[in-house]
Design an enzyme around this catalytic site. Sequence first.
Site, PDB file in Angstrom:
ATOM      1  N   CYS A 207      28.103  41.502  21.789  1.00 53.09           N
ATOM      2  CA  CYS A 207      27.910  40.154  22.320  1.00 53.09           C
ATOM      3  C   CYS A 207      26.423  39.782  22.335  1.00 53.09           C
ATOM      4  CB  CYS A 207      28.571  40.049  23.700  1.00 53.09           C
ATOM      5  SG  CYS A 207      28.756  38.354  24.266  1.00 53.09           S
ATOM      6  N   TYR A 208      25.815  39.648  23.516  1.00 50.75           N
ATOM      7  CA  TYR A 208      24.375  39.357  23.562  1.00 50.75           C
ATOM      8  C   TYR A 208      23.600  40.430  22.788  1.00 50.75           C
ATOM      9  CZ  TYR A 208      19.661  38.800  25.533  1.00 50.75           C
ATOM     10  OH  TYR A 208      18.309  38.638  25.690  1.00 50.75           O
TER      11      TYR A 208
ATOM     12  N   HIS B  72      34.187  42.077  22.659  1.00 51.97           N
ATOM     13  CA  HIS B  72      33.996  43.220  23.559  1.00 51.97           C
ATOM     14  C   HIS B  72      35.002  44.340  23.262  1.00 51.97           C
ATOM     15  CE1 HIS B  72      30.982  41.441  26.220  1.00 51.97           C
ATOM     16  NE2 HIS B  72      31.564  40.301  25.892  1.00 51.97           N
TER      17      HIS B  72
ATOM     18  N   LYS C   8      34.375  57.371  39.054  1.00 50.27           N
ATOM     19  CA  LYS C   8      35.413  57.800  40.001  1.00 50.27           C
ATOM     20  C   LYS C   8      36.506  58.654  39.353  1.00 50.27           C
ATOM     21  CE  LYS C   8      36.529  56.611  44.295  1.00 50.27           C
ATOM     22  NZ  LYS C   8      35.462  56.600  45.304  1.00 50.27           N
TER      23      LYS C   8
END
Length: 520
Positions: free
Chosen positions: A90-91, A177, A376
């Site tokens: 993306c960016y 993405h 996690k």
Amino acid sequence: MRYVLIWRFFMETILVLDFGGQYKELICRAVRNLNVYAVIESGAISLEKIREINPIGIILTGGPNSVYGEGAVSCNKEIFSLGIPVLGICYGMQLMAHLLGGKVSSGEVGEYGRVMASRNAADSVLLKGISDDFFALMSHRDVVSIPPPDFKITAKSANAIAAIENETKKLYGVQFHPETRHTEYGKEIIKKFLSICGATGSYKLKNYITERVESIRKQVGHEKVLLGLSGGVDSSVCAALLSKAIPGQLTCVFVDHGFMRKNEGDEIEEAFKNFDLKLIRVNAQDRFLKAVEGVSDPEKKRKIIGVEFVRVFEEEAEKLGKGEDIKFLGQGTIYPDIVESGGQFGATIKSHHNVGGLPDDMKFVGLVEPLSGLFKDEVRKVGKKLGLPSNLVDRQPFPGPGLAVRVMGEITKEKLDTLRDADAILREELDAISLKNRPSQYFAVLTQTLSVGVKGDARTYDFVLALRAVITDDFMTAEYAELSHSLLKKISSRITSEVKAISRVVYDISSKPPSTIEWE
Ligand code: XMP
């Protein structure tokens, strides 16, 4: 003082350079899930630091800015000449194109959500093997309108160049993405990039435990460690790891700050009785309540609680040390705590009490945070490998500041007790759902709103309680759980009849982002 990065222990590292994108942790996890270690650093990292990390590949994240915008984060152009494969997302793709002589423009129409993309070059290395047309998650307004010289356009969507590459230099860009599950073949694309980088997939949590045990011993030497044990997953796994590394040098302190759920303090004390651990319980309920008296700002509450925790640990260390100092404070800090607490990673969303809340004048000379590089799900895996039972390892997360961030605004003992009773009802009802269908996390929040009701023919003016239940596997993004109306009705009617100070119950139907899981 903080030992965040553990990349030194692994041969293969993918460096994720952060330009402010909300998916940086997803990228990092997507890589690790393919057994390659990944670490996030600021996009403004120096070349010297990159050489020190010695990554096999670099991924540039997305970001909220335009490459021409004021305050846009850039990176050193030399990154593209280091001979290390780079994937710009993306960016990240736009920045790569911009710095290498291509053109970025504001698109006629932005693309947000899942859009169809089509491969444009049969010989694309990065996209090889995936379907010619595929759905990809897009979230952009700007587009690469002209790729840099020597770059091929390898995929297009209706309104944008969707992928570019320069195979000779091993530079790749995707406008979409691949790290989210909303992109078809996203995992395959990341896997292909890792294989271009020559990754062998040697990152295994078993090696992690062995290496961490060694490094804890090296860091601590013969000194003693006091570990703050909350009974949550992270601190429990941390306790298990530390007791494996330095069994005789560890004391665990469970501080009951009075912001625990109903009966939780006693349950935690009980659960750890069966372990071979030196555990001290400190009842500090009044002290914590006094410390947050009159404070309603969530960030202030978090920081005050963080400081208070350390003060209690210091006092306990002094009592235990009897002249001989306990030098180290152990904490179950994990990677997202650090990333989400800001600092080098940009905006602070929430200061985790164990990161942003530590006082500058802390008396401990060092922190031992052996899980600070893990997510996690990785912590749970480590816990299982260390032999912890599933009722500890699979517990729902519970924020360090506890109910202090679930009583909105000012905290009082009465409000805490009200929330505890309501929360216990919610948990009792949802605990009864089969594990497979149970939401990932659920709790009640006592709002600051009072509302008119009628109980037993009398007018009431009591609190509005919010119920929150989310489905997530990473706790970085989450969807609200679609609980059945009959279940919500049962919970609501039990709470309004069994808990005196609550007149109305609402259900939170927001996702993260834009909301967060906790309300404060
Ligand atoms: P948010 O509210 O940021 O929460 O979407 C993401 C996950 O983190 C938990 N959480 C915390 N855990 N200390 C913790 O150990 C904290 O200060 C803290 N704040 C939020 C939250 O319960 C959720 O699972």
